[in-house]
Design a protein around this motif. Structure first.
Motif, PDB file in Angstrom:
ATOM      1  N   GLU A 449       0.830  -1.204   0.000  1.00  0.00           N
ATOM      2  CA  GLU A 449       0.000   0.000   0.000  1.00  0.00           C
ATOM      3  C   GLU A 449       0.869   1.261   0.000  1.00  0.00           C
ATOM      4  O   GLU A 449       0.444   2.324  -0.447  1.00  0.00           O
ATOM      5  CB  GLU A 449      -0.918   0.012   1.232  1.00  0.00           C
ATOM      6  CG  GLU A 449      -2.017  -1.045   1.220  1.00  0.00           C
ATOM      7  CD  GLU A 449      -3.103  -0.722   0.206  1.00  0.00           C
ATOM      8  OE1 GLU A 449      -3.190   0.443  -0.233  1.00  0.00           O
ATOM      9  OE2 GLU A 449      -3.863  -1.633  -0.158  1.00  0.00           O
ATOM     10  N   ARG A 451       3.275   1.788  -1.852  1.00  0.00           N
ATOM     11  CA  ARG A 451       3.682   2.104  -3.226  1.00  0.00           C
ATOM     12  C   ARG A 451       2.511   2.600  -4.064  1.00  0.00           C
ATOM     13  O   ARG A 451       2.724   3.107  -5.167  1.00  0.00           O
ATOM     14  CB  ARG A 451       4.290   0.857  -3.881  1.00  0.00           C
ATOM     15  CG  ARG A 451       5.472   0.295  -3.126  1.00  0.00           C
ATOM     16  CD  ARG A 451       5.809  -1.112  -3.583  1.00  0.00           C
ATOM     17  NE  ARG A 451       6.114  -1.156  -4.994  1.00  0.00           N
ATOM     18  CZ  ARG A 451       5.914  -2.216  -5.781  1.00  0.00           C
ATOM     19  NH1 ARG A 451       5.386  -3.310  -5.260  1.00  0.00           N
ATOM     20  NH2 ARG A 451       6.229  -2.173  -7.046  1.00  0.00           N
ATOM     21  N   TYR A 452       1.292   2.406  -3.571  1.00  0.00           N
ATOM     22  CA  TYR A 452       0.119   2.778  -4.357  1.00  0.00           C
ATOM     23  C   TYR A 452      -0.188   4.264  -4.162  1.00  0.00           C
ATOM     24  O   TYR A 452       0.116   4.852  -3.120  1.00  0.00           O
ATOM     25  CB  TYR A 452      -1.094   1.952  -3.932  1.00  0.00           C
ATOM     26  CG  TYR A 452      -0.947   0.462  -4.180  1.00  0.00           C
ATOM     27  CD1 TYR A 452      -0.102  -0.025  -5.167  1.00  0.00           C
ATOM     28  CD2 TYR A 452      -1.669  -0.462  -3.423  1.00  0.00           C
ATOM     29  CE1 TYR A 452       0.031  -1.382  -5.393  1.00  0.00           C
ATOM     30  CE2 TYR A 452      -1.550  -1.826  -3.638  1.00  0.00           C
ATOM     31  CZ  TYR A 452      -0.693  -2.277  -4.617  1.00  0.00           C
ATOM     32  OH  TYR A 452      -0.554  -3.620  -4.839  1.00  0.00           O
ATOM     33  N   PRO A 453      -0.773   4.879  -5.195  1.00  0.00           N
ATOM     34  CA  PRO A 453      -1.186   6.274  -5.042  1.00  0.00           C
ATOM     35  C   PRO A 453      -2.248   6.372  -3.913  1.00  0.00           C
ATOM     36  O   PRO A 453      -3.004   5.414  -3.696  1.00  0.00           O
ATOM     37  CB  PRO A 453      -1.791   6.628  -6.394  1.00  0.00           C
ATOM     38  CG  PRO A 453      -1.259   5.569  -7.332  1.00  0.00           C
ATOM     39  CD  PRO A 453      -1.066   4.347  -6.504  1.00  0.00           C
ATOM     40  N   ARG A 454      -2.340   7.486  -3.200  1.00  0.00           N
ATOM     41  CA  ARG A 454      -1.498   8.652  -3.338  1.00  0.00           C
ATOM     42  C   ARG A 454      -0.534   8.684  -2.171  1.00  0.00           C
ATOM     43  O   ARG A 454      -0.846   8.207  -1.081  1.00  0.00           O
ATOM     44  CB  ARG A 454      -2.374   9.906  -3.343  1.00  0.00           C
ATOM     45  CG  ARG A 454      -3.339   9.944  -4.500  1.00  0.00           C
ATOM     46  CD  ARG A 454      -4.284  11.098  -4.411  1.00  0.00           C
ATOM     47  NE  ARG A 454      -3.617  12.398  -4.301  1.00  0.00           N
ATOM     48  CZ  ARG A 454      -4.293  13.544  -4.192  1.00  0.00           C
ATOM     49  NH1 ARG A 454      -5.611  13.538  -4.171  1.00  0.00           N
ATOM     50  NH2 ARG A 454      -3.634  14.666  -4.091  1.00  0.00           N
ATOM     51  N   PRO A 455       0.704   9.233  -2.411  1.00  0.00           N
ATOM     52  CA  PRO A 455       1.668   9.272  -1.319  1.00  0.00           C
ATOM     53  C   PRO A 455       1.250  10.226  -0.212  1.00  0.00           C
ATOM     54  O   PRO A 455       0.708  11.306  -0.474  1.00  0.00           O
ATOM     55  CB  PRO A 455       2.948   9.750  -2.017  1.00  0.00           C
ATOM     56  CG  PRO A 455       2.483  10.484  -3.226  1.00  0.00           C
ATOM     57  CD  PRO A 455       1.229   9.790  -3.665  1.00  0.00           C
ATOM     58  N   THR A 456       1.468   9.792   1.027  1.00  0.00           N
ATOM     59  CA  THR A 456       1.189  10.634   2.196  1.00  0.00           C
ATOM     60  C   THR A 456       2.404  10.605   3.106  1.00  0.00           C
ATOM     61  O   THR A 456       3.290   9.757   2.964  1.00  0.00           O
ATOM     62  CB  THR A 456      -0.031  10.108   2.968  1.00  0.00           C
ATOM     63  OG1 THR A 456       0.268   8.794   3.450  1.00  0.00           O
ATOM     64  CG2 THR A 456      -1.280  10.069   2.082  1.00  0.00           C
ATOM     65  N   LYS A 459       2.965   7.286   4.974  1.00  0.00           N
ATOM     66  CA  LYS A 459       3.498   6.262   4.061  1.00  0.00           C
ATOM     67  C   LYS A 459       4.997   6.483   3.812  1.00  0.00           C
ATOM     68  O   LYS A 459       5.788   5.546   3.839  1.00  0.00           O
ATOM     69  CB  LYS A 459       2.756   6.308   2.710  1.00  0.00           C
ATOM     70  CG  LYS A 459       1.362   5.727   2.731  1.00  0.00           C
ATOM     71  CD  LYS A 459       0.795   5.743   1.311  1.00  0.00           C
ATOM     72  CE  LYS A 459      -0.601   5.144   1.259  1.00  0.00           C
ATOM     73  NZ  LYS A 459      -1.122   5.130  -0.127  1.00  0.00           N
ATOM     74  N   THR A 460       5.373   7.736   3.574  1.00  0.00           N
ATOM     75  CA  THR A 460       6.774   8.045   3.299  1.00  0.00           C
ATOM     76  C   THR A 460       7.649   7.734   4.502  1.00  0.00           C
ATOM     77  O   THR A 460       8.747   7.185   4.369  1.00  0.00           O
ATOM     78  CB  THR A 460       6.926   9.527   2.912  1.00  0.00           C
ATOM     79  OG1 THR A 460       6.063   9.810   1.814  1.00  0.00           O
ATOM     80  CG2 THR A 460       8.358   9.835   2.516  1.00  0.00           C
TER      81      THR A 460
END
Length: 498
Positions: A449, A451-456, A459-460
């Protein structure tokens, strides 16, 4: 009539009466046939690779005398030197046969945390259709990439050296009886057809020869961005310091300098040492030459042009030993020249002959500076017993190899840098195919997940944590930890029930 003469006559007759079909090969058809054969998968079968390698061994063993006479007819190379090359080649090919199964089985890859649950594979895959262009002065050893290419599963187009006419035509006539000519064709044409051959697309090119021709090969390879290995030679220096065993050093340097009459790319080219060492070295060199070449024997040179070139290089030199040239027999005495100026013409080009110039230097640092002012050599030869000197040379010079207290170690896989060479001539050279076999567990998909859009930002931050390089625990530690956790869990559960 001696047995040697009979063999020579048989070989010459065989070469001169070779089928005319060898003269009618079309480069386009040769490469197309090899490409079609490779695509069929014939050469990639491991059993077939070993079978072809054994056939190559049989070729060298059964045709030993004929090979020796062909090489002698081309370059007048000492027959026993050629025999030694053949034995070295057989040993090398046998090493490939014994290990190729292990090499093609794949490699383990150290994984990062982010790939812990995935499988990562690296497989050795053949390049495809390879062009091999060996040289005339060491035709057997420069043919060894053929064995490596066979072991790697490639098809190989062989273009023998133009100056090795007898050996090249012998290969084209006899080798197809041992190796499938559709897999390993031999293009034994004149030079005007080589340009057409180089216009074809190859997947890898091996070339051994001069720097001028190497540049032509390199330009041709650039057209298709073809990877290439060039072994071109150069001016390989020898440094002798005060700690060296001069008697031993002289014997090993003269042996290396006169191997194949100095007509090999890895031979010592010139010596750097102090004035006192020069005087003692010349004395020991004289003893070595008298031992190796009694009765003032001369070294045979490949042709009149090369002999004239070498004779011209002697002009203006302070010759301490040798210097004799026999144009009738096309030979030259092993020659040592002292007090040679760094600006003398002999220091401007690769000598490729039995002439050893000695340039005076006063320190290790001066020797290193003298080497570094020139093009990068293929190999540097160092004669010293001091660890500090060895380390200084290794750290402050640039070459493919630094050989200590010896010259011409043929069993090592040379590569090179700059104008001396490019790429490596390791025998088993393949394209490494790498890729992950991703796990499909649900928990892995949760990680994906990221790697899936959208980056937040969350996640980073998590991705940063997973991508950070850190020491992965050993499997013993992991298993031990799991056992301890299970034991603690079981103990906790028993406590609840009690």
């Amino acid at each position: 009539m001696t047995a040697e003469t009979r063999v020579m006559q048989t070989v010459v007759k065989l070469v001169l009466t070779a089928p005319t079909m060898l003269q009618d090969l079309n480069p386009v058809d040769v490469v197309a046939t090899a490409r079609r054969t490779f695509n069929s998968g014939t050469t990639r079968n491991l059993h077939q690779r070993k079978k072809s390698l054994r056939s190559l061994v049989n070729f060298f063993q059964e045709q030993e005398d004929a090979i020796i006479e062909c090489v002698f007819a081309d370059s007048r190379k000492n027959r026993e030197e050629t025999r030694l090359e053949i034995y070295a080649a057989i040993s090398h090919i046998q090493h490939l046969i014994d290990n190729v199964g292990k090499w093609v089985s794949g490699e383990n890859v150290r994984k990062r945390w982010v790939n812990t649950l995935d499988k990562i594979y690296v497989h050795s895959k053949p390049y495809g259709v390879v062009l091999l262009m060996p040289c005339w002065n060491k035709p057997i050893l420069s043919l060894l990439p053929l064995a490596g290419a066979i072991a790697a599963g490639n098809c190989v187009v062989i273009k023998p050296a133009h100056n090795g006419h007898h050996f090249g035509k012998f290969l084209a006539t006899v080798l197809p009886s041992y190796l499938d000519p559709e897999c390993y064709p031999i293009f034994c044409e004149k030079n005007d057809c080589v340009d057409k051959l180089l216009e074809e697309k190859f997947d890898y090119i091996y070339f051994t020869g001069t720097a001028s021709v190497g540049r032509i090969i390199h330009r041709a390879a650039n057209k298709y961005l073809t990877p290439i290995s060039l072994q071109l030679g150069g001016k390989n220096p020898v440094y002798i310091d005060s700690s060296a065993d001069l008697e031993q050093a002289a014997a090993r340097i003269i042996r290396g300098k006169c191997f194949n009459s100095g007509q090999t790319c890895s031979c010592p080219d010139y010596v750097l040492c102090s004035k006192p060492i020069t005087e003692r070295f010349v004395e020991h060199a004289k003893t070595a030459i008298e031992r190796f070449y009694p009765d003032s024997q001369h070294c045979p040179i490949v042709n009149d042009h090369q002999l004239q070139r070498l004779s011209n290089l002697l002009k203006g030199l302070d010759i301490a030993l040798g210097g004799g040239v026999d144009f009738t027999q096309r030979t030259m005495q092993p020659t040592v020249a002292v007090n040679v100026s760094p600006d003398h013409p002999i220091m401007e080009e690769e000598i490729l002959g039995p002439i050893l110039p000695i340039v005076t230097v006063n320190s290790t640092e001066e020797a290193v500076n003298c080497i570094n002012r020139r093009e990068k050599p293929l190999v540097i030869y160092l004669f010293s017993k001091k660890s500090s000197v060895k380390r200084f040379f290794i750290e402050n010079t640039t070459s493919e190899a630094v050989t200590v207290n010896d010259t011409i170690v043929e069993s090592l896989p040379y590569g090179g840098l700059g104008s001396s060479a490019m790429g490596r001539f390791d025998s088993f050279d393949t394209n490494k195919k790498i890729g992950p076999d991703k796990n499909t567990w649900g928990i892995v998909e949760r990680v994906n997940e990221l790697r899936y859009p959208r980056p937040t930002k969350p996640k980073t931050d998590l991705a940063k944590f997973l991508l950070k390089n850190r020491r992965r625990p050993s499997w013993v530690l992991v298993v031990t930890s799991i056992v301890v956790l299970l034991a603690l869990g079981a103990s906790f559960k028993l406590d609840l029930w009690s």
